[in-house]
Design an enzyme around this catalytic site. Sequence first.
Site, short mmCIF file in Angstrom:
data_model
loop_
_atom_site.label_atom_id
_atom_site.label_comp_id
_atom_site.label_asym_id
_atom_site.label_seq_id
_atom_site.Cartn_x
_atom_site.Cartn_y
_atom_site.Cartn_z
N LYS A 109 0.88 -1.16 0.00
CA LYS A 109 0.00 0.00 0.00
C LYS A 109 0.92 1.21 0.00
CE LYS A 109 -3.03 2.95 2.58
NZ LYS A 109 -3.78 3.26 3.79
N GLY A 170 -7.93 9.69 9.21
CA GLY A 170 -8.28 9.86 10.61
C GLY A 170 -9.29 10.97 10.88
N GLY A 197 -10.79 8.54 5.75
CA GLY A 197 -11.83 9.53 5.96
C GLY A 197 -13.15 8.98 6.45
N ALA A 218 -9.51 2.16 9.26
CA ALA A 218 -8.91 1.71 10.52
C ALA A 218 -9.49 2.50 11.69
CB ALA A 218 -7.40 1.85 10.48
N THR A 219 -9.17 3.82 11.69
CA THR A 219 -9.53 4.66 12.83
C THR A 219 -11.01 4.57 13.20
OG1 THR A 219 -7.87 6.18 12.02
CG2 THR A 219 -9.33 7.02 13.72
#
Lengths: 264, 66
Positions: A109, A170, A197, A218-219
């Site tokens: 990535k 994030g 986002g 993720a976040t």
Amino acid sequence: MTDTVAAVAAGPSTEDLVIAGRTLHSRLIMGTGGAPNQAVLEAALLASGTELTTVAMRRVDPAGGSGVLEVLRRHAISVLPNTAGCHTAAEAVLTAQLAREALHTDWIKLEVVADDHTLLPDAVELLRAAQRLVDDGFVVLPYTTDDPILARRLEDVGCVAVMPLGAPIGSGLGVSNPHALEMIVAGAGVPVICDAGIGTASDAALAMELGCDAVLLATAVTRADDPVRMAQAMAAAVEAGFHARRAGRIPKRFWAQASSPARC
Amino acid sequence: MITVTVNGERHQLDRGITVAGLLAVLDLPTEGVAVAIDAAVVPRARWASEVVDGAEVEVLSAVPGG
């Protein structure tokens, strides 16, 4: 014949995501950053149903490894190393090469960000790095802006997918420019993965309704009050958005249209 | 002795030390790691090669992220 055997015999179905010849049954790709601890991360990854998950490369801790690879191995989740923290093509290429050496995968990535407060991709360095990594035999999945032309250029140099942001990493702001994502989808010959986002489930569903092939987040999960429950919500949202896109939504109308027969 | 910078810290090490020797002396893990010297990857197959004076060594592994 069991269902599994039948599925294998039939090959990948059109419901599956195929990236560079690899079939993924889940269209939710997870990151591993931000979880309060490893037990929560592991439970959230399992709840998400993800089959591909990112890790970062950092200076080794002499006191012992993070254990994140063990978690992924335990659940047969494929590892997707990233080049997070790199600001130049040269840094990103070296980090990718180190990841390949350490993790025995040529998937990367690619992240090349301009600065640490926007974390937005540096288009010039990103394209340069993508070209070099493709030439070096990497399977490159670039984190990119929502610029349809840059996405096209990344595909042209041989990237196997393009991963436009919904909003800054994030930020949890969702999909800031839905039309740009739709244009990327309309022009792409490789899978489009909405990366970064996403704040909540409706953001992930929207990205899929716009035609994205997958969502990477993720976040939104790891920093939610209840990461496991949010992972379940994201999995459901990605699936719902995928089916809604395939089903073909009704056109938007200015005036009402009765769904019951007219009274006589 | 030679002076080598490993992950940002300077170390005095025996002249002739190999990459594998450096990892052992500094008690660094050898599984799941990759080594770069002066911004070039040193593949595991070349860990028997000698580290020279002034080398900038980076040893990386996977951590949660992304």
